[in-house]
Design a protein around this motif. Structure first.
Motif, PDB file in Angstrom:
ATOM      1  N   THR A  42       0.836  -1.210   0.000  1.00 24.88           N
ATOM      2  CA  THR A  42       0.000   0.000   0.000  1.00 24.88           C
ATOM      3  C   THR A  42       0.870   1.258   0.000  1.00 24.88           C
ATOM      4  O   THR A  42       0.590   2.214  -0.732  1.00 24.88           O
ATOM      5  CB  THR A  42      -0.949  -0.015   1.219  1.00 24.88           C
ATOM      6  OG1 THR A  42      -1.852  -1.112   1.058  1.00 24.88           O
ATOM      7  CG2 THR A  42      -1.755   1.265   1.327  1.00 24.88           C
ATOM      8  N   GLN A  91      -9.054   0.125  -1.364  1.00 23.41           N
ATOM      9  CA  GLN A  91      -9.544  -0.991  -0.586  1.00 23.41           C
ATOM     10  C   GLN A  91     -10.831  -0.512   0.107  1.00 23.41           C
ATOM     11  O   GLN A  91     -10.829   0.559   0.711  1.00 23.41           O
ATOM     12  CB  GLN A  91      -8.499  -1.277   0.480  1.00 23.41           C
ATOM     13  CG  GLN A  91      -8.368  -2.680   0.866  1.00 23.41           C
ATOM     14  CD  GLN A  91      -7.129  -2.868   1.745  1.00 23.41           C
ATOM     15  OE1 GLN A  91      -6.196  -2.096   1.734  1.00 23.41           O
ATOM     16  NE2 GLN A  91      -7.172  -3.924   2.515  1.00 23.41           N
ATOM     17  N   ASP A 175      -5.894  -0.876  -4.999  1.00 26.68           N
ATOM     18  CA  ASP A 175      -5.371  -1.529  -3.797  1.00 26.68           C
ATOM     19  C   ASP A 175      -6.354  -2.593  -3.324  1.00 26.68           C
ATOM     20  O   ASP A 175      -7.430  -2.277  -2.815  1.00 26.68           O
ATOM     21  CB  ASP A 175      -5.131  -0.496  -2.691  1.00 26.68           C
ATOM     22  CG  ASP A 175      -4.239  -1.051  -1.581  1.00 26.68           C
ATOM     23  OD1 ASP A 175      -3.819  -2.217  -1.683  1.00 26.68           O
ATOM     24  OD2 ASP A 175      -3.959  -0.310  -0.621  1.00 26.68           O
ATOM     25  N   GLU A 176      -5.990  -3.829  -3.506  1.00 27.88           N
ATOM     26  CA  GLU A 176      -6.820  -4.980  -3.131  1.00 27.88           C
ATOM     27  C   GLU A 176      -8.271  -4.844  -3.606  1.00 27.88           C
ATOM     28  O   GLU A 176      -9.203  -4.893  -2.785  1.00 27.88           O
ATOM     29  CB  GLU A 176      -6.756  -5.195  -1.612  1.00 27.88           C
ATOM     30  CG  GLU A 176      -5.339  -5.525  -1.159  1.00 27.88           C
ATOM     31  CD  GLU A 176      -5.280  -6.121   0.235  1.00 27.88           C
ATOM     32  OE1 GLU A 176      -6.251  -6.782   0.632  1.00 27.88           O
ATOM     33  OE2 GLU A 176      -4.260  -5.940   0.895  1.00 27.88           O
TER      34      GLU A 176
HETATM   35 MG   LIG Z   1      -2.146  -2.833   2.062  1.00 30.54          MG
END
Ligand SMILES: [Mg+2]
Ligand SMILES: Nc1ncnc2c1ncn2[C@@H]1O[C@H](COP(=O)(O)OP(=O)(O)O)[C@@H](O)[C@H]1O
Length: 277
Positions: A42, A91, A175-176
Motif C-alpha cells: 500500500t 480498498q 489496492d486490493e
Molecule cells: Mg495494504
C-alpha cells in the motif's frame, strides 16, 4: 508509463518500510503486486500517486503532452494536476452510500472542476452521459439510478472502477480490489480490469496469486520493503513460499473471502488519504 526508481521510506522511529523499490510499468501491462501483510504494498501505491512522498528516489510519470515529471520533486499545484490523471480504486470502495451509482461516478471528476461549479454540483448532460457509459462499460448501467447502499459488493466495486475510468486517467492503481468479493465476482472484476491496460498502465495489489497468474501480464513481489521478484505472473510454489512465508498456508486454506459491507464514506474519493508521516 510510470517509472519508479529506488524509492525508500522510513517511519519516524527509523524503521525502513520501503527500501529501494524500482520498477517501470508501460501501457499494455497489467501488473499485480503481491506480498505478505505489512510488506509495503500500500505504501508503494501511495508513492505512485503522490499521496506519500518517499525519503529518497523518484516516481516519474508522463502528462498528456508526454512531458515527464517526478512526483517526488514537483510543486504542489502541478502534483495536484497530475494526480487528477491517476485513477485509484481503494480498498473498501470509498463510495458515498447515500448517493446513486451515477453520482458516485461523477464524483471522480470533482477534483477537475472549479469550486464554484462543484459547490452547485454542476455536472453537464454530457458528463452524465459519459458517467453512464463508464457504468455500461462495466455492465452495470442498469443500477445507475440506485443508491450505492443498496448494491452488492461486486456492484460497488464496479462503481468504484467506473469512477476511476471516468477520470480519464493515464494510469490506474487499485489496492486490493478483490478483497471483499467472492471468487466469482473476483473473476468478473479481473476480467474487467485487464482490458483497461490497453489504454493505460494498470497496477493492482492483490492477495490471490492464482488470480494474478491468470489475468496479470506481470507480477512484482514485495517483501520487507524490497522487490524480491519481478517477472512472469505464474509463480512456483517455491517462489510463493519465499514471498509469503507462513502466511501462504492461510492464503491457500482460506475459505471464501469475507464479504463485508464497506463503512468508509467520503465526499471526495481522495480526501481521506493523507500523508501520515
Ligand atoms: Mg495494504
Ligand atoms: N501510517 C503509518 N504509520 C506507521 N506505520 C505505518 C503506516 N502505514 C504503514 N505503516 C507500516 O509500514 C509497513 C508497510 O505497510 P503497508 O504498505 O500498508 O503494508 P501492506 O503490504 O500490507 O499494504 C507496515 O509494517 C506498516 O505497519
Amino acid at each position: 508509463m510510470i517509472e519508479v526508481c529506488n524509492i525508500s521510506k522510513s517511519l519516524p522511529g527509523g524503521r525502513k518500510v520501503l527500501d529501494g523499490i524500482s520498477f517501470t510499468v508501460k501501457k499494455g501491462e497489467f501488473v499485480g503486486i503481491l506480498g505478505a501483510s505489512g510488506a509495503g504494498k500500500t505504501l508503494t501505491l501511495r508513492c505512485l500517486n503522490g499521496l506519500l512522498r518517499p525519503d529518497a528516489g523518484s516516481v516519474i510519470v508522463e502528462d498528456q503532452d508526454g512531458s515527464r515529471w517526478d512526483l517526488c520533486n514537483i510543486a504542489k499545484s502541478r502534483l495536484r494536476r497530475l494526480r487528477r490523471r491517476i485513477g485509484i480504486v481503494f480498498q473498501g470502495y470509498h463510495l458515498v452510500q447515500r448517493l446513486t451509482a451515477l453520482d458516485n461516478v461523477l464524483l471522480g471528476r470533482l477534483g477537475q472542476m472549479s469550486t464554484l461549479r462543484s459547490l452547485f454540483y454542476g455536472f453537464t448532460d454530457r458528463e452524465r452521459e459519459e458517467a453512464l457509459s463508464a457504468l455500461n462499460k462495466l455492465n452495470i448501467g442498469n443500477v445507475a439510478g440506485m443508491r450505492v447502499s443498496r448494491l452488492s459488493g461486486g456492484e460497488m466495486q464496479r462503481v468504484a472502477i467506473a469512477r476511476a475510468i471516468f477520470q480519464s486517467p493515464g494510469l490506474l492503481l487499485a489496492d486490493e480490489p478483490l478483497s471483499n468479493l467472492d471468487p466469482s465476482n473476483a473473476k468478473i472484476i479481473m476480467k474487467m480490469i485487464r482490458p483497461l491496460a490497453d489504454e493505460m498502465p494498470v497496477i493492482g495489489v492483490f492477495h490471490q496469486p492464482e488470480m494474478t497468474a491468470k489475468y496479470c501480464t506481470r507480477v512484482i513481489a514485495i517483501k520487507q520493503g524490497r522487490v524480491i521478484y519481478d517477472g512472469d505472473p505464474r509463480l512456483t510454489n517455491r517462489q510463493l513460499i519465499d514471498i509469503y512465508g507462513e502466511e501462504l498456508e492461510q492464503i491457500e486454506n482460506a475459505p471464501h473471502p469475507p464479504v463485508e459491507k464497506p463503512t468508509i464514506v467520503a465526499q471526495n474519493p481522495n480526501e481521506h488519504e493523507r500523508d501520515f508521516f
